[in-house]
Design an enzyme around this catalytic site. Structure first.
Site, PDB file in Angstrom:
ATOM      1  N   GLN A   1      80.923 124.587  -3.025  1.00  0.00           N
ATOM      2  CA  GLN A   1      80.716 126.009  -2.690  1.00  0.00           C
ATOM      3  C   GLN A   1      79.151 126.593  -2.995  1.00  0.00           C
ATOM      4  O   GLN A   1      78.820 127.323  -2.161  1.00  0.00           O
ATOM      5  CB  GLN A   1      81.446 126.990  -3.842  1.00  0.00           C
ATOM      6  CG  GLN A   1      81.349 128.411  -3.537  1.00  0.00           C
ATOM      7  CD  GLN A   1      82.041 129.121  -4.588  1.00  0.00           C
ATOM      8  OE1 GLN A   1      81.567 130.656  -4.818  1.00  0.00           O
ATOM      9  NE2 GLN A   1      82.869 128.841  -5.469  1.00  0.00           N
TER      10      GLN A   1
ATOM     11  N   GLU B   1      81.024 125.527 -11.069  1.00  0.00           N
ATOM     12  CA  GLU B   1      80.994 127.059 -11.410  1.00  0.00           C
ATOM     13  C   GLU B   1      81.141 127.430 -13.032  1.00  0.00           C
ATOM     14  O   GLU B   1      80.350 128.069 -13.591  1.00  0.00           O
ATOM     15  CB  GLU B   1      82.172 127.991 -10.644  1.00  0.00           C
ATOM     16  CG  GLU B   1      82.264 129.282 -11.107  1.00  0.00           C
ATOM     17  CD  GLU B   1      80.894 130.006 -10.480  1.00  0.00           C
ATOM     18  OE1 GLU B   1      80.440 129.819  -9.291  1.00  0.00           O
ATOM     19  OE2 GLU B   1      80.554 130.968 -11.296  1.00  0.00           O
TER      20      GLU B   1
ATOM     21  N   ASP C   1      77.914 129.503  -8.628  1.00  0.00           N
ATOM     22  CA  ASP C   1      78.000 128.953  -7.316  1.00  0.00           C
ATOM     23  C   ASP C   1      77.498 129.711  -6.398  1.00  0.00           C
ATOM     24  O   ASP C   1      76.328 129.416  -5.647  1.00  0.00           O
ATOM     25  CB  ASP C   1      79.414 128.581  -6.882  1.00  0.00           C
ATOM     26  CG  ASP C   1      79.737 127.326  -7.356  1.00  0.00           C
ATOM     27  OD1 ASP C   1      78.999 126.380  -7.875  1.00  0.00           O
ATOM     28  OD2 ASP C   1      81.229 127.080  -7.496  1.00  0.00           O
TER      29      ASP C   1
ATOM     30  N   GLY D   1      74.044 149.664 -21.334  1.00  0.00           N
ATOM     31  CA  GLY D   1      72.421 149.964 -20.996  1.00  0.00           C
ATOM     32  C   GLY D   1      72.319 151.130 -21.191  1.00  0.00           C
ATOM     33  O   GLY D   1      72.964 151.810 -22.157  1.00  0.00           O
ATOM     34  N   GLY D   2      71.307 151.836 -20.590  1.00  0.00           N
ATOM     35  CA  GLY D   2      70.664 153.007 -20.903  1.00  0.00           C
ATOM     36  C   GLY D   2      71.610 154.354 -20.711  1.00  0.00           C
ATOM     37  O   GLY D   2      71.541 155.566 -21.101  1.00  0.00           O
TER      38      GLY D   2
HETATM   39  N1  CAO Z   1      78.088 109.253   3.896  1.00  0.00           N
HETATM   40  C1  CAO Z   1      78.059 108.425   2.863  1.00  0.00           C
HETATM   41  N2  CAO Z   1      78.091 108.780   1.547  1.00  0.00           N
HETATM   42  C2  CAO Z   1      77.982 110.126   1.389  1.00  0.00           C
HETATM   43  C3  CAO Z   1      77.816 111.137   2.428  1.00  0.00           C
HETATM   44  C4  CAO Z   1      78.041 110.471   3.457  1.00  0.00           C
HETATM   45  N3  CAO Z   1      77.920 111.744   4.604  1.00  0.00           N
HETATM   46  N4  CAO Z   1      78.053 112.557   1.763  1.00  0.00           N
HETATM   47  C5  CAO Z   1      78.208 112.290   0.450  1.00  0.00           C
HETATM   48  N5  CAO Z   1      78.359 110.724   0.274  1.00  0.00           N
HETATM   49  C6  CAO Z   1      78.324 110.105  -1.173  1.00  0.00           C
HETATM   50  C7  CAO Z   1      77.226 110.310  -1.804  1.00  0.00           C
HETATM   51  O1  CAO Z   1      76.036 109.310  -1.324  1.00  0.00           O
HETATM   52  C8  CAO Z   1      77.394 110.013  -3.263  1.00  0.00           C
HETATM   53  O2  CAO Z   1      78.009 108.576  -3.645  1.00  0.00           O
HETATM   54  P1  CAO Z   1      77.207 107.905  -4.706  1.00  0.00           P
HETATM   55  O3  CAO Z   1      77.694 108.406  -5.860  1.00  0.00           O
HETATM   56  O4  CAO Z   1      77.914 106.525  -4.622  1.00  0.00           O
HETATM   57  O5  CAO Z   1      75.839 107.897  -4.869  1.00  0.00           O
HETATM   58  C9  CAO Z   1      78.935 110.714  -3.113  1.00  0.00           C
HETATM   59  O6  CAO Z   1      79.363 110.826  -1.881  1.00  0.00           O
HETATM   60  C10 CAO Z   1      78.747 112.189  -3.614  1.00  0.00           C
HETATM   61  O7  CAO Z   1      78.645 112.385  -4.989  1.00  0.00           O
HETATM   62  P2  CAO Z   1      78.487 113.672  -5.698  1.00  0.00           P
HETATM   63  O8  CAO Z   1      78.303 113.463  -7.091  1.00  0.00           O
HETATM   64  O9  CAO Z   1      77.625 114.776  -5.213  1.00  0.00           O
HETATM   65  O10 CAO Z   1      80.027 114.358  -5.436  1.00  0.00           O
HETATM   66  P3  CAO Z   1      81.328 114.479  -6.619  1.00  0.00           P
HETATM   67  O11 CAO Z   1      82.409 115.030  -5.857  1.00  0.00           O
HETATM   68  O12 CAO Z   1      81.258 113.163  -7.411  1.00  0.00           O
HETATM   69  O13 CAO Z   1      80.676 115.930  -7.650  1.00  0.00           O
HETATM   70  C11 CAO Z   1      79.683 118.004  -7.971  1.00  0.00           C
HETATM   71  C12 CAO Z   1      80.861 117.058  -7.164  1.00  0.00           C
HETATM   72  C13 CAO Z   1      79.706 119.210  -7.232  1.00  0.00           C
HETATM   73  C14 CAO Z   1      80.219 117.886  -9.452  1.00  0.00           C
HETATM   74  C15 CAO Z   1      78.321 117.303  -7.822  1.00  0.00           C
HETATM   75  O14 CAO Z   1      77.913 117.389  -6.379  1.00  0.00           O
HETATM   76  C16 CAO Z   1      77.287 118.276  -8.404  1.00  0.00           C
HETATM   77  O15 CAO Z   1      77.141 118.337  -9.761  1.00  0.00           O
HETATM   78  N6  CAO Z   1      76.502 118.954  -7.742  1.00  0.00           N
HETATM   79  C17 CAO Z   1      75.260 119.538  -8.153  1.00  0.00           C
HETATM   80  C18 CAO Z   1      75.829 121.056  -8.727  1.00  0.00           C
HETATM   81  C19 CAO Z   1      76.510 121.703  -7.768  1.00  0.00           C
HETATM   82  O16 CAO Z   1      76.439 122.285  -6.816  1.00  0.00           O
HETATM   83  N7  CAO Z   1      77.582 122.145  -8.264  1.00  0.00           N
HETATM   84  C20 CAO Z   1      78.631 123.178  -7.551  1.00  0.00           C
HETATM   85  C21 CAO Z   1      79.578 122.585  -6.884  1.00  0.00           C
HETATM   86  S1  CAO Z   1      80.480 124.150  -6.340  1.00  0.00           S
HETATM   87  O17 CAO Z   1      81.605 124.368  -7.465  1.00  0.00           O
END
Ligand code: CAO
Length: 425
Positions: A17, A139, A168, A247-248
């Protein structure tokens, strides 16, 4: 009429998101947003909360309008070559991967900057540098760590998260502003830069009034909070204040006619000081206008519970819409508690494009939130979200100018997965 960000090309690595909120806004302002998704998988939200089997979820569609979708395996060597070309052709890369993902993919900031010094790299993470910088965040974690949850809810209850997605969507909005600021700076410097926004920071920015109150506590009780009038001592941290405005201008949620059966028959009522006299007349307490125990904001503060109880006796005789109509004649700030059903049916929100009906090839018609930011010379036309990989060939041919042979080689490498889904429109 053209659009504000026409000509800006965004390489969109966002998912779930927070990031998609940001890139959708940029697309609504006219940027060409190319969303990169993993072949065969795509943004995880396509398949989450599905209400219709095998159809992109509303979660996905409502965050990815006006974008193009390409599938690309960025861990595949050919995929990395394609990504390098995309970095050359785009102005901004936006991502909200977990910490370290972009580096592990082989595209740290230094490399991206070397490939395209004009590129802006914009990232959302859960936390900024510090003890939690490596943590993944969703979130509600951000709401809890950014100060929102500890200050939301009832004093005697547990901390609460709010339905507004301040972690988000709030952070996505912050990042979008950072990106347009960096684009503006680039017009003068010719150089890209890193733009980062941590969800904790974004939530705290939205909770700044509570950090204000934290410091006011050092100088005495928070008299605008109802617990002051109740004689409940304050602790060392800002308490949860339920529906007190704090607030105020004191305000509360009050019952309206029908509250016994309608969970949303309530109104937010603000006792703004300049309209105290009409409030007294409307609720039938004209003597409060001159009574020294009620006539000034300061003397009213310890009596807020009793004052709002009296106002509620009046609001309970009116529906929330009747009360709104009467109060607005006297410029008394108030607002009915609108349910999502009422908002979905509100014709004035449809008329302004704040709520839009969108047609989707596999879903059919659905409602979405349109662009809440209106630019008079850059109108937003909401276009349905793309199917997974719908624009892969189009982007490789027209943006990267790849030949048929090159495209065939990329397909053979497995870098773009199966043939993209065709739009059945
Ligand atoms: N081709 C190949 N690999 C891909 C890719 C693509 N097009 N797109 C993504 N990937 C892979 C990445 O390389 C990564 O792999 P590795 O871990 O091996 O390096 C993996 O997919 C994505 O990892 P991620 O950590 O981003 O995803 P997750 O589902 O494990 O975690 C989230 C999700 C949201 C917790 C994490 O991305 C995060 O903390 N993001 C930052 C904070 C954020 O935006 N949070 C809000 C999310 S909305 O509620």
């Amino acid at each position: 009429m053209t659009q504000a960000l026409k000509g800006v090309r965004i390489l969109d690595f966002t998912h779930v998101q927070s990031g998609p909120t940001c890139t959708q806004l940029l697309a609504w302002f006219g940027a060409d947003v190319i969303k990169v998704e993993r072949p065969g998988v795509g943004d995880i939200t396509r398949g989450q909360l599905q209400d219709i089997p095998k159809v992109d979820s509303l979660y996905f569609t409502m965050l990815n309008h006006n974008k193009r979708s390409i599938t690309l395996d960025t861990k595949n060597p050919t995929g990395k070559e394609v990504l390098t070309r995309l970095i050359e052709e785009c102005d901004v890369l936006v991502e909200n991967f977990g910490p370290g993902v972009l580096d592990r993919m082989g595209f740290p900031w230094e490399k991206i900057h070397a490939i395209n010094p004009r590129m802006i790299v914009a990232s959302i993470k859960g936390f900024g540098p510090g003890p939690y910088e490596d943590c993944k965040v969703y979130e509600n974690v951000a709401q809890c760590t950014g100060g929102s949850a500890s200050t939301t809810g009832f004093r005697d209850g547990v901390p609460l998260v709010t339905g507004a997605q301040i972690g988000d969507s709030g952070t996505g909005l912050h990042l979008a502003l950072g990106i347009v600021a960096a684009l503006f700076q680039r017009t003068m410097t010719g150089q890209g830069q890193k733009v980062t926004c941590a969800m904790q920071d974004g939530v705290l920015n939205l909770c700044r009034v509570k950090l204000r109150d934290q410091q006011r506590l050092d100088h005495g009780p928070l008299k605008e909070y109802s617990q002051y009038g109740e004689g409940v001592p304050f602790g060392d941290a800002v308490p949860r204040a339920a529906n007190d405005s704090g607030g105020g201008q004191p305000g509360r949620i009050l019952k309206c006619k029908g509250w016994e059966s309608d969970p949303n028959a309530y109104i937010y009522f603000i006792t703004q000081a300049p309209v105290w006299e009409p409030i007294c007349d409307i609720i039938g307490e004209p003597t409060w206008k001159s009574d020294p125990d009620y006539a000034t904001p300061a003397v009213r503060l310890p009596k807020l519970n009793a004052i709002f109880a009296r106002i509620e006796q009046w609001t309970m005789t009116k529906t929330k819409f009747e009360a709104m109509e009467i109060l607005n004649k006297y410029d008394i700030p108030c607002g009915p508690i609108l349910s999502m059903k009422e908002i979905a049916e509100d014709q004035s929100l449809r008329a302004t494009g704040t709520v839009v009906e969108v047609d989707h090839p596999t879903r059919g018609k659905y409602l979405s939130v349109g662009n809440p930011i209106k630019l008079s010379a850059s109108p937003t036309d909401v276009v349905r979200s793309p199917l997974l990989g719908e624009h892969t060939e189009e982007v490789l041919r027209k943006v990267l100018n790849f030949s048929d042979e090159k495209l065939a080689a990329i397909k053979a490498s497995g870098a773009i997965g199966q043939a993209p889904a065709a739009a059945a429109e």
